[in-house]
Design an enzyme around this catalytic site. Structure first.
Site, mmCIF file in Angstrom:
data_model
loop_
_atom_site.group_PDB
_atom_site.id
_atom_site.type_symbol
_atom_site.label_atom_id
_atom_site.label_comp_id
_atom_site.label_asym_id
_atom_site.label_seq_id
_atom_site.Cartn_x
_atom_site.Cartn_y
_atom_site.Cartn_z
ATOM 1 N N HIS A 361 0.816 -1.223 0.000
ATOM 2 C CA HIS A 361 0.000 0.000 0.000
ATOM 3 C C HIS A 361 0.846 1.268 0.000
ATOM 4 O O HIS A 361 0.400 2.300 -0.493
ATOM 5 C CB HIS A 361 -1.013 -0.042 1.134
ATOM 6 N N ARG A 468 -10.824 4.068 -0.045
ATOM 7 C CA ARG A 468 -10.298 3.125 0.953
ATOM 8 C C ARG A 468 -10.486 3.750 2.328
ATOM 9 O O ARG A 468 -9.790 4.706 2.665
ATOM 10 C CB ARG A 468 -8.812 2.855 0.707
ATOM 11 N N ARG A 504 -15.551 1.787 0.380
ATOM 12 C CA ARG A 504 -15.336 0.390 0.738
ATOM 13 C C ARG A 504 -15.329 0.265 2.254
ATOM 14 O O ARG A 504 -14.726 1.099 2.934
ATOM 15 C CB ARG A 504 -13.996 -0.074 0.164
ATOM 16 N N GLU A 632 -12.029 -10.135 -5.812
ATOM 17 C CA GLU A 632 -10.565 -10.160 -5.663
ATOM 18 C C GLU A 632 -10.056 -11.485 -5.109
ATOM 19 O O GLU A 632 -8.854 -11.702 -4.986
ATOM 20 C CB GLU A 632 -10.082 -8.977 -4.819
ATOM 21 N N ASN A 655 -5.392 -6.078 -7.772
ATOM 22 C CA ASN A 655 -4.158 -6.244 -6.983
ATOM 23 C C ASN A 655 -4.212 -7.550 -6.199
ATOM 24 O O ASN A 655 -3.279 -8.345 -6.210
ATOM 25 C CB ASN A 655 -3.979 -5.092 -5.984
ATOM 26 N N ASP A 656 -5.320 -7.737 -5.515
ATOM 27 C CA ASP A 656 -5.435 -8.977 -4.742
ATOM 28 C C ASP A 656 -5.744 -10.165 -5.637
ATOM 29 O O ASP A 656 -5.248 -11.264 -5.395
ATOM 30 C CB ASP A 656 -6.503 -8.823 -3.653
ATOM 31 N N ARG A 666 1.784 -10.100 -2.531
ATOM 32 C CA ARG A 666 2.024 -8.804 -3.192
ATOM 33 C C ARG A 666 3.012 -7.928 -2.433
ATOM 34 O O ARG A 666 3.469 -6.905 -2.937
ATOM 35 C CB ARG A 666 0.695 -8.055 -3.382
ATOM 36 N N CYS A 703 -10.847 -1.581 -10.011
ATOM 37 C CA CYS A 703 -10.203 -0.495 -9.264
ATOM 38 C C CYS A 703 -8.787 -0.851 -8.801
ATOM 39 O O CYS A 703 -8.226 -0.172 -7.949
ATOM 40 C CB CYS A 703 -11.061 -0.065 -8.083
#
Ligand code: PEP
Ligand code: MG
Length: 783
Positions: A361, A468, A504, A632, A655-656, A666, A703
């Site tokens: 992140h 987020r 989210r 995800e 990403n996930d 990751r 996203c």
């Protein structure tokens, strides 16, 4: 054997000088293996040969003087084959090369193993014996294990040596390689931030000001003693006397006459306070760890703990003396998203993190701020880079220390090109986002990682595709109240009053932790994360959802999104709670309105029933937000139909999804090269998701970071994604790309891409297509 191995490796990494470490190691290995000779050769890639660095058995005069070509002799053969070579009579072997200067005529048996770090041969470790015999399997296993363990210590030592060379300005610039975390270039001074004391990360350094170092240590010692006294007083009522005794041991060790005295003696020899402490503590640890008795082995942990506490206090003073220049590059062991947020408006030009990877992140935040970042530059000793001038190339992951003028002007030119590209795309950012054949795509903003994203509204984003919420939960000491959250969410919704804002629900766990809600897990990305935590804690979930709904009363542009969904049951349970929250907010709104009306009117105009009818009508206007889920976790790809019946929209968290599909953490720099959203399996999963969602008539967006990659955006557009959401920095770039391609061109590119079977082939094909479309300038911008 394990103890011997551990001790050899530990001693090796503790030596300040590489040459001493190598010499000590060959002596130790020869003794442990009861053989006649042990030697180590290090690879010199520039000259394509191995240099004999240290030997206990070969002629001393040949150390550092003799070299063997990469394809020469038995040493070269070990390097080429990348496997051990065990020969009873080396002199008879066809590859044996006679080198009189090393004086090895008496040796016949030869066992050599390569020392390999991250697929690169760093050197060769060999043992030799007069007696002509095959070394045993145990010998081979020992040497292989030792070489594997030495590899990272040796890589560290090599980098330390390079950095020491840099301090001598007459040497040419050297370069270190990390993972490209966020694109861009920064040229500035490095400031090292050491939030966590780590003895292993302390570089051994001397100081010219012994008195100052002595004072620093004494103050740290006193502070640590006070801390122990306070701690043992505090615990004396709740723990038994036996357990309390450990504090006495600590206090005794700290006495000037004991460990403290040894540290002071090292300082007197010229070492800095932290280096002096490291030398003493690591010496004690290695002694305790070498003892077979497990009780004493455990005591090594106590010594480490004690050393760390002392180091915290030594470094605390050093940090207090730290001054930040007006512009700098931040370097830390583990740069976190909150550190980036803390320094973002205070001269921060770029980021170097020794751990983490390009989808940590912190890297995502850096991209959203347009700050270049290099992640996973492991094996650096932090303090060696403090206040060094550097260039970071966030496109390639290269880090240059003490760059010369030629390199600086080369990078200044690249920087000016990059700025020109930004100006070009920003100038037309507000034009509609349609392809050349009239297909509309909505480009939205990912927000929440940093404050101050309001300006992005001006960069042409049509709302927020992912807010987020966890970051506002991070920089605090306890969970925010419903009232605090309501105010914050109101501000966020107000940034895009005419567009939808997708919030989210809390997605902590993985690499995002809350200081007041610690989660200790072996495998955090497969653990208690996202919706799993909030469903286990409905009190946290309900408060957050209620705050979102209250915030939404005015504008009604809220959409709620659930992270980390892996089953239909989770969706059902979350929707049940969301409905509960909605009815609670509605009921409270009715009650509050009645009270207000009665108070204003003091009972004259309305009677209670009338007030209630009016309040009821008002609360019925409260809009129930749409609810969507993030796709995800791979399991959801196979349950799209069941999920589509329950929710209003889907948003892919690429990403996930990439991390879980490819089984690549990751956040782990060791496997960063395996993490790639352009992997054919990820692309075909995305294609399947898009097709299934279209068949179910469920709106689908994405996203993850893939959306902010020019080639990624083209593929997503062709797959049929309605919306793509990305950081503010990339919104105008991606709009530019979309406006310069047609849907049919994109579909043609997609259909060919889906036939390719390797990630490399996908990248080279897509790069070529970007060039053909005149979008080559955007290739470097890809994350
Ligand atoms: C994702 O996983 O793609 C995503 C957008 O969420 P995060 O990066 O916060 O996990
Ligand atoms: Mg995610």
């Amino acid at each position: 054997m394990l103890t011997t191995l551990r001790r050899i490796v530990l001693e090796f990494s503790q030596e300040a000088e590489l040459q001493n470490a190598l010499e000590r190691m060959v002596y130790r290995v020869k003794k442990a293996m009861q053989t006649d000779c042990c030697s180590i050769y290090l690879a010199d890639y520039h000259h394509q040969h191995f240099v004999l660095m240290a030997s206990d058995g070969l002629a001393k005069s040949s150390q550092g003087q003799v070299s063997i070509g990469f394809s020469e002799g038995l040493v070269g053969l070990v390097g080429q084959r990348e496997e051990p070579l065990n020969i009873a009579d080396a002199q008879q072997h066809q590859d044996f090369v006679h080198a009189p200067e090393v004086e090895e005529d008496e040796f016949n048996a030869f066992l050599g193993t390569p020392i390999i770090h991250q697929r690169k041969v760093l050197g060769i470790l060999s043992i030799q014996q007069t007696e002509s015999r095959q070394f045993t399997e145990n010998d081979e296993a020992f040497l292989v294990t030792l070489s594997a363990q030495l590899a990272s210590a040796l890589a560290n030592a090599e980098i330390k040596r390079l950095l020491n060379l840099h301090q001598d300005k007459t040497h040419s610039v050297k370069q270190l390689q990390g993972i490209a975390g966020a694109p861009g270039i920064a040229l500035s001074e490095i400031i090292v931030c050491q939030p966590q004391a780590d003895l292993a990360a302390v570089a051994l350094k001397k100081s010219t000001n012994t008195e100052q170092q002595q004072l620093r240590f004494e103050q740290a010692l006193e502070k640590t003693q006070q801390e122990f006294t306070q701690l043992s007083d505090k615990l004396s009522e709740s723990i038994d006397d036996d357990s309390l005794a450990i504090f006495d041991v600590y206090k005794q060790l700290l006495e000037q006459a004991s460990l403290g005295k040894e540290v002071s003696a090292n300082i007197a020899k010229g070492w800095r306070a932290d280096s002096a402490l490291k030398l003493v503590i690591e010496h004690y640890i290695s002694q305790f760890e070498a003892i077979e008795d497990s009780y004493f082995r455990e005591r090594a942990t106590d010594i480490r703990d004690l050393g760390t506490r002392l180091l915290v206090n030594i470094q605390q003073q050093a940090t207090e003396e730290l001054r930040f220049p007006t512009q700098f590059i931040l370097l830390a062991q583990d740069v976190t998203a909150s550190m980036v947020a803390q320094y973002q408006h205070n001269g921060l030009l770029g980021i170097i993190s020794l751990s983490g990877s390009n989808n940590s992140h912190a890297a995502i935040l850096a991209r959203s701020l347009g700050l270049p970042a290099i992640m996973g530059v492991n094996a650096i000793v932090l303090s060696q880079l403090h206040q060094q001038r550097a260039i970071i190339d966030g496109y390639t992951g290269e880090l240059f220390i003490n760059p010369d003028e030629t390199l600086v002007s080369e990078y200044q030119y690249l920087l000016s090109q990059e700025n020109a590209l930004t100006d070009k795309v920003v100038a037309v950012a507000n034009l509609p986002c349609v392809t050349q054949d009239g297909h509309k795509v909505e480009v939205l903003l990912n927000a929440g990682l940093s404050a101050g994203f309001e300006h992005s509204a001006k960069l042409g984003a049509l709302g927020i595709g992912l807010y987020r919420t966890e970051i506002p939960f991070m920089n605090r000491h306890c969970f925010p109240s419903e009232q605090e959250q309501t105010q914050l969410y109101q501000q966020v919704l107000a940034v895009f009053p005419d567009y939808s804002v997708t919030m989210r629900t809390l997605d902590v766990g993985g690499d995002k932790s809350l200081p007041y809600f610690p989660i200790n897990e072996e495998n955090p990305f497969l653990g208690w994360r996202g919706i799993r935590i909030t469903l286990d804690h409905p009190e946290i979930f309900l408060v957050q959802v209620r705050a979102m709904m209250r915030a939404n009363q005015e504008l009604g542009n809220l959409e709620i999104m659930l992270p980390m969904i892996s089953s239909v049951e989770e969706v059902d349970e979350a929707i049940r709670l969301i409905n509960q929250a909605f009815f609670e907010v509605q009921a409270e709104l009715t009650k509050d309105t009645v009270t207000q009306l009665m108070a204003i009117d003091q009972g004259n105009k309305y009677n209670f029933e009338q007030a209630q009818v009016k309040a009821q009508a008002r609360s019925e206007k409260l809009i129930k937000p749409k609810v969507g889920i993030m796709l995800e976790v791979p399991s959801v790809i196979f349950q799209i139909t069941a999920l589509a019946q329950r929710v209003d929209f889907f948003s892919v968290g690429s990403n996930d999804l990439t991390q879980y599909l490819l089984a690549v953490d990751r956040n782990n720099s060791q496997v960063a090269s395996l993490y790639d959203a352009f992997h054919p399996a990820v692309l075909s999963a995305l294609f399947s998701i898009a097709q299934q969602s279209l068949a179910q008539n469920t709106p689908i967006s994405l996203c993850g970071e893939l959306a902010s990659h020019p080639a990624g955006a083209i593929l997503l557009l062709a797959m049929g994604f309605d919306k793509i959401s990305m950081n503010g920095h990339n919104v105008p770039r991606i709009k530019w790309v979309i406006r310069h391609i047609s849907l049919s061109q994109a579909q043609h590119i997609l259909s060919h891409t889906l036939t390719l079977s390797t990630t490399k082939a996908v990248h080279s094909y897509l790069n070529k297509q970007l060039e053909n479309l005149g979008l080559g300038g955007f290739i470097r911008a890809g994350s």
